[in-house]
Design a protein around this motif. Structure first.
Motif, mmCIF file in Angstrom:
data_model
loop_
_atom_site.group_PDB
_atom_site.id
_atom_site.type_symbol
_atom_site.label_atom_id
_atom_site.label_comp_id
_atom_site.label_asym_id
_atom_site.label_seq_id
_atom_site.Cartn_x
_atom_site.Cartn_y
_atom_site.Cartn_z
ATOM 1 N N GLU A 42 0.872 -1.125 0.099
ATOM 2 C CA GLU A 42 0.126 0.016 -0.115
ATOM 3 C C GLU A 42 0.809 1.211 -0.061
ATOM 4 O O GLU A 42 1.772 1.277 0.630
ATOM 5 N N ILE A 43 0.599 2.076 -0.809
ATOM 6 C CA ILE A 43 1.375 3.521 -0.852
ATOM 7 C C ILE A 43 0.315 4.601 -0.660
ATOM 8 O O ILE A 43 -0.547 4.830 -1.345
ATOM 9 N N ASP A 44 0.789 5.421 0.510
ATOM 10 C CA ASP A 44 -0.199 6.360 0.804
ATOM 11 C C ASP A 44 0.491 7.474 0.022
ATOM 12 O O ASP A 44 1.303 8.193 0.141
ATOM 13 N N ALA A 45 -0.519 8.214 -0.835
ATOM 14 C CA ALA A 45 -0.176 9.366 -1.961
ATOM 15 C C ALA A 45 -0.405 10.392 -1.225
ATOM 16 O O ALA A 45 0.025 11.648 -1.543
ATOM 17 N N LEU A 46 -1.735 10.540 -0.614
ATOM 18 C CA LEU A 46 -2.531 11.650 0.195
ATOM 19 C C LEU A 46 -2.708 11.207 1.403
ATOM 20 O O LEU A 46 -3.107 10.102 1.624
ATOM 21 N N ARG A 47 -2.324 12.123 2.489
ATOM 22 C CA ARG A 47 -2.658 11.728 3.825
ATOM 23 C C ARG A 47 -3.460 12.874 4.543
ATOM 24 O O ARG A 47 -2.862 13.708 5.159
ATOM 25 N N GLY A 48 -4.997 12.818 4.253
ATOM 26 C CA GLY A 48 -5.623 13.649 4.966
ATOM 27 C C GLY A 48 -5.345 15.252 4.819
ATOM 28 O O GLY A 48 -5.414 15.916 5.489
ATOM 29 N N LEU A 49 -5.592 15.401 3.433
ATOM 30 C CA LEU A 49 -5.171 16.898 3.029
ATOM 31 C C LEU A 49 -6.439 17.722 3.222
ATOM 32 O O LEU A 49 -7.541 17.386 2.559
ATOM 33 N N ASP A 50 -6.590 18.907 3.720
ATOM 34 C CA ASP A 50 -7.503 20.041 3.765
ATOM 35 C C ASP A 50 -6.927 21.107 2.816
ATOM 36 O O ASP A 50 -5.930 21.658 2.780
ATOM 37 N N LEU A 51 -7.954 21.713 2.189
ATOM 38 C CA LEU A 51 -7.476 22.696 1.205
ATOM 39 C C LEU A 51 -8.730 23.498 0.980
ATOM 40 O O LEU A 51 -9.839 23.014 0.520
ATOM 41 N N GLU A 52 -8.512 24.970 0.674
ATOM 42 C CA GLU A 52 -9.604 25.570 0.176
ATOM 43 C C GLU A 52 -8.994 26.447 -0.788
ATOM 44 O O GLU A 52 -8.004 27.315 -0.475
ATOM 45 N N ILE A 53 -9.685 26.716 -2.025
ATOM 46 C CA ILE A 53 -8.932 27.425 -2.961
ATOM 47 C C ILE A 53 -10.356 28.206 -3.654
ATOM 48 O O ILE A 53 -11.352 28.041 -3.747
ATOM 49 N N ALA A 54 -9.825 29.769 -3.464
ATOM 50 C CA ALA A 54 -10.918 30.713 -3.610
ATOM 51 C C ALA A 54 -11.016 30.933 -5.363
ATOM 52 O O ALA A 54 -9.918 30.596 -5.879
ATOM 53 N N ARG A 55 -12.204 31.522 -5.577
ATOM 54 C CA ARG A 55 -12.333 31.830 -6.788
ATOM 55 C C ARG A 55 -11.363 33.006 -7.411
ATOM 56 O O ARG A 55 -10.890 33.707 -6.668
ATOM 57 N N GLY A 56 -10.883 32.705 -8.671
ATOM 58 C CA GLY A 56 -9.681 33.683 -9.093
ATOM 59 C C GLY A 56 -8.498 33.597 -8.607
ATOM 60 O O GLY A 56 -7.624 34.352 -9.107
ATOM 61 N N ALA A 57 -8.275 32.432 -7.826
ATOM 62 C CA ALA A 57 -6.763 32.279 -7.416
ATOM 63 C C ALA A 57 -5.986 31.440 -8.217
ATOM 64 O O ALA A 57 -6.586 30.842 -8.926
ATOM 65 N N PHE A 58 -4.582 31.924 -8.439
ATOM 66 C CA PHE A 58 -3.694 31.138 -9.162
ATOM 67 C C PHE A 58 -2.799 30.234 -8.253
ATOM 68 O O PHE A 58 -2.052 30.739 -7.755
ATOM 69 N N VAL A 59 -3.420 29.018 -8.023
ATOM 70 C CA VAL A 59 -2.450 28.028 -7.194
ATOM 71 C C VAL A 59 -1.571 27.265 -7.642
ATOM 72 O O VAL A 59 -1.925 26.509 -8.589
ATOM 73 N N GLY A 60 -0.367 27.320 -7.170
ATOM 74 C CA GLY A 60 0.561 26.486 -7.782
ATOM 75 C C GLY A 60 0.954 25.303 -6.774
ATOM 76 O O GLY A 60 0.740 25.620 -5.513
ATOM 77 N N LEU A 61 0.945 24.212 -7.116
ATOM 78 C CA LEU A 61 1.072 22.921 -6.060
ATOM 79 C C LEU A 61 2.573 22.504 -6.516
ATOM 80 O O LEU A 61 2.878 21.897 -7.641
ATOM 81 N N LEU A 62 3.442 22.623 -5.532
ATOM 82 C CA LEU A 62 4.990 22.338 -5.536
ATOM 83 C C LEU A 62 5.190 20.962 -4.810
ATOM 84 O O LEU A 62 4.847 21.098 -3.827
ATOM 85 N N GLY A 63 6.051 20.384 -5.362
ATOM 86 C CA GLY A 63 6.308 19.056 -4.829
ATOM 87 C C GLY A 63 7.266 18.144 -5.533
ATOM 88 O O GLY A 63 7.344 18.377 -6.690
#
Lengths: 320, 252
Positions: free
Chosen positions: A27-48
């Protein structure tokens, strides 16, 4: 606009053990209980780094993947229960170049994908012409995609995703593998979308891209959110410092905390945080060490990322 | 309806990419089939037998192309790498496969037309009531398509290793009575043949050829096709959900 609550994803993989024997189940845990809010019009970068969980998160939001746990809402719609409705709100550009039909022309691709979003032929053609203009491909409308450069394909893929005027655009590493000109061309399109107020969620592991495009950056590591803020805020919070790189004629007596490196020509380089520079320079002068050069290096997101994740990018690890 | 039409149109545009394939479709099926028909005539078999075999072989091509076009699931799209992009749009796997079935039916009409033209050129005029023949061929195509949707769902659930193209094609062809009436099969195999829509399609056309009516065969052909379609639709929903859960949407 996009809400994730306690999103977790565990992949189950089975190792190969031979022709007839079933291998060990992992079993590979790719995401571990992620909480996230993205507002209208935001330009969100996801870095990793590779395997951090970026693509997994994007695919869950895009309804291509079901989370093991958690809830996802896109523009108030439950993405797990009503994926079809959510897909009408999203434009999705997945990683790689194979997201278009290569044997079809640019216009034929746009008409096809416009049709999949229920646009009439006339609407789709008008929108396609508009978008080809936006992404700088209006002169290539009737050229088959297989003749396009990588950068042209990426720009066309963005145009494809925008056919139905989605309020949200999801991009997975839109510039990977492109030369600097190709990268600039894609960035130009993305900048204009940012100015138009399109909500964008973009995964990247290109530091320059992460620094220049997003208004908000999320750093994700092993399926968890490590940092959230503007690129400048994240850099400042990480404690990453401006550095001075000194080129010296002989080995100095310095703290163990400072990095000394031997250069090809036999000289030495010494990296010093700028706030410690006066003291170190005074010490070097007192020791009679010849100082050949001083260079101030702006340490930005790159160092902040390494500090936060605690290890360098491992480009050999692939995300599931 | 627009998504479906857009996908069918794409299926047809694909044919333009390799125009020589269209030439091949017009020539090669007839060249494979015609020598056997001529040989049968050489040995003095009557025109009825020759026509009967010709009909079986004509419909065998429908089986073959629908198997490649629909029954193997989304293999072509997976190889092209566009499956996930397609499914990021508000369409289902079922819509994709139905579009492929419609595109393949149009291609089959072209192949059948070309084969019939070749038969005439070789002096094998099929003595068929053409409107009834075309209607039956289309219904058979619909029946096979229903069956192929169910097969495609199994392919997506269990991946290709579960079956192989050649094995399925040969088995379905033999069991449906492509080259000989299915009633000549051993009883267990004959029972299996009763579950295949193509069997009823071939038998209907042969019956019409012999001057008879199609009777209950039409109902069985359409009914079985519908049952397979419904089973396929259900299985595709399961397969789609399973692929989304496992993260294997683009894999085959």
């Amino acid at each position: 606009m996009i809400t994730c609550r306690g999103v977790a994803k565990t992949y189950v993989v089975r190792e190969r053990a031979g022709l007839f024997r079933r291998g060990v189940r992992r079993e590979i845990d790719a995401l571990r209980g992620l909480d996230l809010e993205i507002a209208r019009g935001a330009f969100v970068g996801l870095l990793g780094r590779n395997g951090a969980g970026k693509t997994t998160l994007l695919k869950i939001v895009a309804t291509l993947l079901l989370p093991t746990a958690g809830e996802v809402e896109v523009d108030g719609i439950d993405a797990l229960r009503e994926p079809t409705k959510v897909r009408r709100k999203l434009g999705v550009v997945l990683a790689g170049e194979r997201t278009l039909y290569w044997k079809l022309t640019a216009m034929e691709n746009l008409l096809l994908f416009g049709g999949l979003q229920d646009l009439s032929r006339r609407e789709a053609r008008a929108r396609a012409e508009e978008l080809l203009e936006l992404v700088g491909l209006s002169g290539f409308s009737d050229v088959s995609v297989e003749k396009f450069s990588s950068g042209m394909r990426r720009r066309l893929a963005i145009a494809r995703a925008l056919m139905h005027r989605p309020p949200i655009l999801i991009l997975d590493e839109p510039t990977t593998g492109l030369d600097p000109h190709g990268v600039e061309e894609v960035w130009e399109v993305l900048r204009s979308l940012r100015e138009q107020g399109t909500t964008v969620l973009m995964a990247t592991h290109n530091m320059l891209e992460a620094e220049r495009l997003p208004t908000r950056l999320l750093i994700i590591e092993e399926g968890k959110l490590l940092a959230d803020g503007t690129p400048q805020e994240i850099t400042a919070r990480s404690g990453a410092q401006r550095m001075a790189v000194l080129t010296l004629g002989s080995r100095p007596e310095v703290d163990e905390g400072l990095l000394v490196r031997e250069l090809d020509d036999g000289s030495l380089s010494l990296a010093v945080p700028v706030d410690r520079l006066p003291a170190v320079l005074g010490q070097l002068q007192a020791d009679g060490v010849h100082l050949a050069n001083v260079e101030i290096v702006e340490s930005g997101l790159w160092e902040a990322f390494l500090r936060l994740t605690g290890r360098p990018f491992d480009t050999n690890e692939e995300e599931p | 309806m627009r998504p479906l039409l857009a996908l069918v149109s794409k299926e047809l545009l694909d044919l333009r990419a390799y125009p020589l394939d269209l030439l091949s479709y017009a020539i090669s099926p007839a060249l494979v089939v015609t020598p056997y028909l001529l040989l049968a005539r050489l040995f003095g078999f009557d025109a009825g037998l020759v026509d009967s075999v010709a009909v079986g072989l004509l419909l065998w091509y429908w089986l073959s192309t629908l198997l490649g076009g629909v029954g193997l699931g989304l293999e072509e799209e997976m190889e092209e790498g566009v499956v996930e992009t397609l499914l990021a749009h508000p369409i289902s796997v079922l819509t994709l496969l139905v579009a492929k079935a419609l595109g393949t039916v149009l291609l089959n009409l072209y192949i059948t037309g070309a084969m019939v033209a070749w038969f005439f050129a070789f002096g094998i005029p099929l003595l068929l009531p053409w409107p009834a023949f075309i209607g039956l061929v289309l219904l058979t195509g619909a029946g096979i398509s229903g069956f192929m949707l169910a097969l495609a769902a199994l392919m997506l659930l269990y991946k290709r290793t579960f079956f192989t193209y050649d094995l399925i094609q040969a088995s379905l062809g033999a069991l449906s009575g492509v080259a000989m009436p299915a009633r000549l099969l051993p009883r267990p195999l004959w029972i299996i043949s009763r579950a295949l829509p193509l069997s009823y399609g071939i038998e209907s056309v042969r019956r019409v050829l012999a001057g008879g009516g199609v009777g209950a065969d039409i109902g069985l052909l359409v009914g079985l096709g519908l049952v397979y379609f419904l089973v396929g639709r259900k299985l595709l929903t399961v397969a789609e959900r399973r692929m989304r859960a496992a993260g294997t949407t683009g894999e085959f």
